[in-house]
Write a protein that holds these residues in place. Structure first.
Motif, PDB file in Angstrom:
ATOM      1  N   ILE A  37       0.837  -1.203   0.000  1.00 16.00           N
ATOM      2  CA  ILE A  37       0.000   0.000   0.000  1.00 16.00           C
ATOM      3  C   ILE A  37       0.871   1.252   0.000  1.00 16.00           C
ATOM      4  O   ILE A  37       0.592   2.216  -0.720  1.00 16.00           O
ATOM      5  CB  ILE A  37      -0.963  -0.017   1.208  1.00 16.00           C
ATOM      6  CG1 ILE A  37      -2.022  -1.093   1.008  1.00 16.00           C
ATOM      7  CG2 ILE A  37      -1.620   1.340   1.410  1.00 16.00           C
ATOM      8  CD1 ILE A  37      -2.884  -1.364   2.235  1.00 16.00           C
ATOM      9  N   ALA A  38       1.936   1.239   0.780  1.00 14.28           N
ATOM     10  CA  ALA A  38       2.839   2.389   0.819  1.00 14.28           C
ATOM     11  C   ALA A  38       3.488   2.622  -0.551  1.00 14.28           C
ATOM     12  O   ALA A  38       3.596   3.766  -1.006  1.00 14.28           O
ATOM     13  CB  ALA A  38       3.909   2.187   1.886  1.00 14.28           C
ATOM     14  N   LYS A  39       3.895   1.550  -1.215  1.00 20.21           N
ATOM     15  CA  LYS A  39       4.494   1.690  -2.550  1.00 20.21           C
ATOM     16  C   LYS A  39       3.489   2.262  -3.541  1.00 20.21           C
ATOM     17  O   LYS A  39       3.832   3.116  -4.364  1.00 20.21           O
ATOM     18  CB  LYS A  39       5.013   0.344  -3.047  1.00 20.21           C
ATOM     19  CG  LYS A  39       6.265  -0.121  -2.348  1.00 20.21           C
ATOM     20  CD  LYS A  39       6.700  -1.494  -2.843  1.00 20.21           C
ATOM     21  CE  LYS A  39       7.904  -2.007  -2.084  1.00 20.21           C
ATOM     22  NZ  LYS A  39       8.303  -3.357  -2.518  1.00 20.21           N
ATOM     23  N   TYR A  45       1.175   9.500  -5.531  1.00 23.27           N
ATOM     24  CA  TYR A  45       1.533  10.871  -5.193  1.00 23.27           C
ATOM     25  C   TYR A  45       2.637  11.399  -6.097  1.00 23.27           C
ATOM     26  O   TYR A  45       2.640  12.581  -6.451  1.00 23.27           O
ATOM     27  CB  TYR A  45       1.931  10.985  -3.727  1.00 23.27           C
ATOM     28  CG  TYR A  45       0.766  10.794  -2.790  1.00 23.27           C
ATOM     29  CD1 TYR A  45      -0.406  11.515  -2.942  1.00 23.27           C
ATOM     30  CD2 TYR A  45       0.823   9.878  -1.747  1.00 23.27           C
ATOM     31  CE1 TYR A  45      -1.486  11.334  -2.096  1.00 23.27           C
ATOM     32  CE2 TYR A  45      -0.252   9.688  -0.891  1.00 23.27           C
ATOM     33  CZ  TYR A  45      -1.397  10.420  -1.064  1.00 23.27           C
ATOM     34  OH  TYR A  45      -2.455  10.234  -0.227  1.00 23.27           O
ATOM     35  N   GLY A  46       3.561  10.542  -6.490  1.00 21.74           N
ATOM     36  CA  GLY A  46       4.606  10.963  -7.416  1.00 21.74           C
ATOM     37  C   GLY A  46       4.035  11.386  -8.758  1.00 21.74           C
ATOM     38  O   GLY A  46       4.439  12.403  -9.326  1.00 21.74           O
ATOM     39  N   GLN A  47       3.074  10.622  -9.267  1.00 26.75           N
ATOM     40  CA  GLN A  47       2.438  10.982 -10.531  1.00 26.75           C
ATOM     41  C   GLN A  47       1.651  12.285 -10.392  1.00 26.75           C
ATOM     42  O   GLN A  47       1.651  13.117 -11.306  1.00 26.75           O
ATOM     43  CB  GLN A  47       1.515   9.864 -10.986  1.00 26.75           C
ATOM     44  CG  GLN A  47       2.251   8.641 -11.461  1.00 26.75           C
ATOM     45  CD  GLN A  47       1.321   7.476 -11.764  1.00 26.75           C
ATOM     46  OE1 GLN A  47       0.147   7.487 -11.393  1.00 26.75           O
ATOM     47  NE2 GLN A  47       1.842   6.454 -12.425  1.00 26.75           N
ATOM     48  N   ARG A  48       1.004  12.451  -9.257  1.00 25.42           N
ATOM     49  CA  ARG A  48       0.231  13.676  -9.035  1.00 25.42           C
ATOM     50  C   ARG A  48       1.149  14.897  -9.002  1.00 25.42           C
ATOM     51  O   ARG A  48       0.847  15.933  -9.592  1.00 25.42           O
ATOM     52  CB  ARG A  48      -0.541  13.552  -7.717  1.00 25.42           C
ATOM     53  CG  ARG A  48      -1.673  14.534  -7.596  1.00 25.42           C
ATOM     54  CD  ARG A  48      -2.456  14.319  -6.320  1.00 25.42           C
ATOM     55  NE  ARG A  48      -3.188  13.066  -6.361  1.00 25.42           N
ATOM     56  CZ  ARG A  48      -3.832  12.548  -5.338  1.00 25.42           C
ATOM     57  NH1 ARG A  48      -3.821  13.157  -4.166  1.00 25.42           N
ATOM     58  NH2 ARG A  48      -4.495  11.418  -5.454  1.00 25.42           N
ATOM     59  N   ILE A  49       2.286  14.775  -8.316  1.00 26.21           N
ATOM     60  CA  ILE A  49       3.243  15.882  -8.258  1.00 26.21           C
ATOM     61  C   ILE A  49       3.815  16.164  -9.645  1.00 26.21           C
ATOM     62  O   ILE A  49       3.957  17.324 -10.054  1.00 26.21           O
ATOM     63  CB  ILE A  49       4.370  15.569  -7.248  1.00 26.21           C
ATOM     64  CG1 ILE A  49       3.816  15.609  -5.827  1.00 26.21           C
ATOM     65  CG2 ILE A  49       5.541  16.529  -7.402  1.00 26.21           C
ATOM     66  CD1 ILE A  49       4.776  15.082  -4.782  1.00 26.21           C
ATOM     67  N   GLU A  50       4.117  15.113 -10.371  1.00 24.51           N
ATOM     68  CA  GLU A  50       4.643  15.280 -11.728  1.00 24.51           C
ATOM     69  C   GLU A  50       3.635  16.011 -12.618  1.00 24.51           C
ATOM     70  O   GLU A  50       4.006  16.917 -13.369  1.00 24.51           O
ATOM     71  CB  GLU A  50       4.979  13.917 -12.325  1.00 24.51           C
ATOM     72  CG  GLU A  50       5.641  13.972 -13.674  1.00 24.51           C
ATOM     73  CD  GLU A  50       6.005  12.587 -14.185  1.00 24.51           C
ATOM     74  OE1 GLU A  50       6.071  12.433 -15.416  1.00 24.51           O
ATOM     75  OE2 GLU A  50       6.218  11.681 -13.364  1.00 24.51           O
ATOM     76  N   ASN A  51       2.370  15.658 -12.512  1.00 28.61           N
ATOM     77  CA  ASN A  51       1.330  16.336 -13.297  1.00 28.61           C
ATOM     78  C   ASN A  51       1.209  17.797 -12.906  1.00 28.61           C
ATOM     79  O   ASN A  51       1.039  18.668 -13.767  1.00 28.61           O
ATOM     80  CB  ASN A  51      -0.016  15.629 -13.124  1.00 28.61           C
ATOM     81  CG  ASN A  51      -0.064  14.300 -13.833  1.00 28.61           C
ATOM     82  OD1 ASN A  51       0.696  14.049 -14.762  1.00 28.61           O
ATOM     83  ND2 ASN A  51      -0.948  13.431 -13.382  1.00 28.61           N
ATOM     84  N   ASP A  52       1.293  18.090 -11.607  1.00 29.06           N
ATOM     85  CA  ASP A  52       1.223  19.486 -11.160  1.00 29.06           C
ATOM     86  C   ASP A  52       2.392  20.298 -11.708  1.00 29.06           C
ATOM     87  O   ASP A  52       2.216  21.442 -12.133  1.00 29.06           O
ATOM     88  CB  ASP A  52       1.206  19.568  -9.637  1.00 29.06           C
ATOM     89  CG  ASP A  52      -0.122  19.132  -9.037  1.00 29.06           C
ATOM     90  OD1 ASP A  52      -1.121  19.056  -9.796  1.00 29.06           O
ATOM     91  OD2 ASP A  52      -0.167  18.871  -7.818  1.00 29.06           O
TER      92      ASP A  52
END
Length: 92
Positions: A37-39, A45-52
């Motif tokens: 779950i952590a992975k 979250y990494g994809q979300r930050i990248e999109n932002d």
């Protein structure tokens, strides 16, 4: 008399051993599930930050083009800025 006390004692000890093994295996599986779950959360979250960040770059490129097309002058900047304002660049 000895058989009446030894047999239940052996059954009790075997039961405790089996319960210990079951509890250990359950804890190991729970830890594996938590790591999985952590992975997944890290990837999400990494994809979300990248999109932002990509959205912020697009807005910056838009402002760059406005500056290039206006010879360094942006007329009615406040109107343009309101339309371009997004969560990713509000802090800027």
């Amino acid at each position: 008399m000895k058989k009446k006390t030894i047999v239940p004692l052996i059954v009790f000890l075997v039961g405790i051993c089996l319960l210990s093994v079951f509890t250990y295996n359950t804890n190991v599986q729970i830890q594996k599930d938590r790591r999985t779950i952590a992975k997944l959360n890290v990837v999400t979250y990494g994809q979300r930050i990248e999109n932002d960040i990509e959205n912020g770059i697009e807005i910056t490129d838009t402002l760059k083009q406005l500056l290039i097309n206006g010879n360094g002058q942006i007329i009615d900047f406040s109107k343009i800025a309101k339309n371009l304002m997004s969560y990713s660049i509000q802090s800027v």
